[in-house]
Design an enzyme around this catalytic site. Sequence first.
Site, mmCIF file in Angstrom:
data_model
loop_
_atom_site.group_PDB
_atom_site.id
_atom_site.type_symbol
_atom_site.label_atom_id
_atom_site.label_comp_id
_atom_site.label_asym_id
_atom_site.label_seq_id
_atom_site.Cartn_x
_atom_site.Cartn_y
_atom_site.Cartn_z
ATOM 1 N N TYR A 1 -2.896 17.043 -9.557
ATOM 2 C CA TYR A 1 -2.334 15.580 -10.130
ATOM 3 C C TYR A 1 -1.040 15.848 -10.600
ATOM 4 O O TYR A 1 0.227 15.255 -10.353
ATOM 5 C CB TYR A 1 -3.267 15.025 -11.096
ATOM 6 C CG TYR A 1 -2.716 13.981 -11.941
ATOM 7 C CD1 TYR A 1 -2.589 12.808 -11.368
ATOM 8 C CD2 TYR A 1 -2.344 14.070 -13.128
ATOM 9 C CE1 TYR A 1 -1.880 11.625 -11.996
ATOM 10 C CE2 TYR A 1 -1.855 12.923 -14.058
ATOM 11 C CZ TYR A 1 -1.689 11.816 -13.516
ATOM 12 O OH TYR A 1 -1.147 10.865 -14.164
ATOM 13 N N THR B 1 -4.303 8.429 -9.803
ATOM 14 C CA THR B 1 -4.515 8.908 -11.336
ATOM 15 C C THR B 1 -5.838 9.641 -11.730
ATOM 16 O O THR B 1 -5.890 10.031 -12.584
ATOM 17 C CB THR B 1 -4.196 7.613 -12.315
ATOM 18 O OG1 THR B 1 -5.359 6.730 -11.766
ATOM 19 C CG2 THR B 1 -3.145 6.995 -12.279
ATOM 20 N N ALA C 1 -0.221 4.711 -9.112
ATOM 21 C CA ALA C 1 -0.413 6.117 -8.830
ATOM 22 C C ALA C 1 -1.717 6.263 -8.464
ATOM 23 O O ALA C 1 -2.627 5.494 -8.837
ATOM 24 C CB ALA C 1 0.018 6.640 -9.953
ATOM 25 N N ASP D 1 1.034 -1.291 -0.001
ATOM 26 C CA ASP D 1 0.041 0.073 -0.036
ATOM 27 C C ASP D 1 0.869 1.286 -0.087
ATOM 28 O O ASP D 1 1.499 1.591 1.012
ATOM 29 C CB ASP D 1 -1.019 -0.038 1.345
ATOM 30 C CG ASP D 1 -1.975 1.319 1.226
ATOM 31 O OD1 ASP D 1 -1.726 2.245 0.404
ATOM 32 O OD2 ASP D 1 -2.660 1.076 2.275
HETATM 33 N N1 LIG Z 1 -4.316 7.178 -17.485
HETATM 34 C C1 LIG Z 1 -3.740 7.985 -18.095
HETATM 35 O O1 LIG Z 1 -4.196 8.498 -18.882
HETATM 36 C C2 LIG Z 1 -2.233 8.363 -17.650
HETATM 37 C C3 LIG Z 1 -1.698 9.503 -18.489
HETATM 38 C C4 LIG Z 1 -0.595 9.772 -18.279
HETATM 39 C C5 LIG Z 1 0.166 9.068 -17.377
HETATM 40 N N2 LIG Z 1 -0.219 7.993 -16.478
HETATM 41 C C6 LIG Z 1 0.583 7.610 -15.544
HETATM 42 O O2 LIG Z 1 0.794 6.047 -16.003
HETATM 43 C C7 LIG Z 1 0.777 5.092 -14.987
HETATM 44 C C8 LIG Z 1 -0.197 4.173 -14.940
HETATM 45 O O3 LIG Z 1 -1.396 4.631 -15.180
HETATM 46 P P1 LIG Z 1 -2.617 3.788 -15.276
HETATM 47 O O4 LIG Z 1 -3.738 4.324 -16.396
HETATM 48 O O5 LIG Z 1 -2.223 2.397 -15.481
HETATM 49 O O6 LIG Z 1 -3.181 3.737 -13.983
HETATM 50 P P2 LIG Z 1 -4.706 3.127 -13.238
HETATM 51 O O7 LIG Z 1 -5.293 2.141 -14.395
HETATM 52 O O8 LIG Z 1 -5.248 4.147 -12.415
HETATM 53 O O9 LIG Z 1 -3.893 2.166 -12.036
HETATM 54 C C9 LIG Z 1 -3.254 2.624 -11.054
HETATM 55 C C10 LIG Z 1 -2.859 1.620 -10.111
HETATM 56 O O10 LIG Z 1 -2.435 2.397 -8.866
HETATM 57 C C11 LIG Z 1 -2.853 1.705 -7.816
HETATM 58 N N3 LIG Z 1 -2.873 2.272 -6.699
HETATM 59 C C12 LIG Z 1 -3.624 3.622 -6.457
HETATM 60 N N4 LIG Z 1 -3.439 3.900 -4.935
HETATM 61 C C13 LIG Z 1 -2.487 2.760 -4.401
HETATM 62 C C14 LIG Z 1 -1.873 2.641 -3.375
HETATM 63 N N5 LIG Z 1 -2.330 3.566 -2.351
HETATM 64 N N6 LIG Z 1 -1.105 1.629 -3.146
HETATM 65 C C15 LIG Z 1 -0.956 0.794 -3.950
HETATM 66 N N7 LIG Z 1 -1.404 0.978 -5.251
HETATM 67 C C16 LIG Z 1 -2.156 1.946 -5.380
HETATM 68 C C17 LIG Z 1 -4.278 1.239 -8.190
HETATM 69 O O11 LIG Z 1 -4.688 0.338 -7.249
HETATM 70 P P3 LIG Z 1 -6.471 -0.093 -7.246
HETATM 71 O O12 LIG Z 1 -6.691 -0.800 -8.702
HETATM 72 O O13 LIG Z 1 -6.393 -0.969 -5.811
HETATM 73 O O14 LIG Z 1 -7.147 1.035 -7.444
HETATM 74 C C18 LIG Z 1 -4.377 1.062 -9.721
HETATM 75 O O15 LIG Z 1 -4.220 -0.394 -9.820
HETATM 76 C C19 LIG Z 1 0.676 6.103 -13.789
HETATM 77 O O16 LIG Z 1 1.642 6.515 -13.127
HETATM 78 C C20 LIG Z 1 -0.118 7.353 -14.398
HETATM 79 O O17 LIG Z 1 0.117 8.534 -13.529
HETATM 80 C C21 LIG Z 1 -1.421 7.724 -16.867
#
Ligand SMILES: NC(=O)c1ccc[n+]([C@@H]2O[C@H](COP(=O)([O-])OP(=O)(O)OC[C@H]3O[C@@H](n4cnc5c(N)ncnc54)[C@H](OP(=O)(O)O)[C@@H]3O)[C@@H](O)[C@H]2O)c1
Length: 299
Positions: free
Chosen positions: A133, A70, A68, A44
């Site tokens: 963010y 997000t 993250a 966590d």
């Molecule tokens: N999504 C976008 O459009 C976007 C754009 C640019 C950059 N990014 C970056 O790309 C990366 C991957 O993004 P993504 O879209 O794959 O994100 P995502 O689908 O929202 O997944 C983020 C993961 O982080 C986990 N998380 C959140 N809080 C947590 C905590 N306290 N401890 C442990 N895990 C935790 C979540 O767990 P749960 O499943 O349990 O909630 C989720 O599985 C991130 O660094 C994000 O900032 C994303």
Amino acid sequence: MRILVTGKNGQLGRSIQKIVNTATKIDNNQSPNDFIFVGRKELDLSSESSISQYFDNNKFDIIINCAAFTQVDRAKKEAELANQINHLSVKQLAIIANEQKARLIQISTDYVFDGENNKPYVETDIPNPVNIYGKTKLAGEQVLQEVMPMNALIIRTSWLYSEYGNNFVKTLLRLGKERDELNVVSDQIGSPTYAADLADAILEIIEHKKFRDEGQTTQVYHYSGEGEISWHELAKEIFKIEKIECEANPVTSQQYPTPAKRPRNTLMNKDKIVEVFNIKISNWKSSLNTCMKILKQQQ
Ligand SMILES: NC(=O)c1ccc[n+]([C@@H]2O[C@H](COP(=O)([O-])OP(=O)(O)OC[C@H]3O[C@@H](n4cnc5c(N)ncnc54)[C@H](OP(=O)(O)O)[C@@H]3O)[C@@H](O)[C@H]2O)c1
């Protein structure tokens, strides 16, 4: 190599898992790499003690931090939690990576920029996030570079979508089938990135000599799909591929207010990652088609 991937239930974490699992089946478990995928339950990132306890009992050669906070709009109300996950936990991971002599890959975002550039951002452009963010993600980048001047790597990506979780593509597919028309923002420009393409790129990078060699300075890289479109154009393409008869009406950001401000133009230049790691950049349209084909098969 023991490789930790955080955020195993997120879009990117699941995309990496899918590729690794497929490769493991093909090579009959002969890979020299041992991947460990963890979610919030095992590690966590909102809890300092959870992080230290986890790493007291687990040692790694590479940490890929896909987890993250997000939710861009929610980050405004939950700024402290967003800061803990996107910034402070990254500092702790960096300290641990140093102790364990591990490499760390941190995923960051185009939202570290204010979007006022008139040409694609390069890695050396000055960040200036316009929302909480983006601020917390930038703080994570900066602290990582401070604590780990060597052996880490930051990949900024944009507009991630996939067959997993919640994202623009899946939301538009759902809403497009429910409604006759939809207002979609047309004055925010970027490059959609298929999470499977980014996952492929990360898995190529960790095999690359330039990543594996000791003593590499920590660097920032940009990675996204190839192309330049607005959310409105993306919506139109989604409806076209799926033959959805929903009208996408272009609206301005002003006409479509959100709790958190979004940058206007976050196109990123990807030359550096292509040159250094020989990474192929996929065209946004062909990747969108691939993802939508998989989504259709899952129906
Ligand atoms: N999504 C976008 O459009 C976007 C754009 C640019 C950059 N990014 C970056 O790309 C990366 C991957 O993004 P993504 O879209 O794959 O994100 P995502 O689908 O929202 O997944 C983020 C993961 O982080 C986990 N998380 C959140 N809080 C947590 C905590 N306290 N401890 C442990 N895990 C935790 C979540 O767990 P749960 O499943 O349990 O909630 C989720 O599985 C991130 O660094 C994000 O900032 C994303």
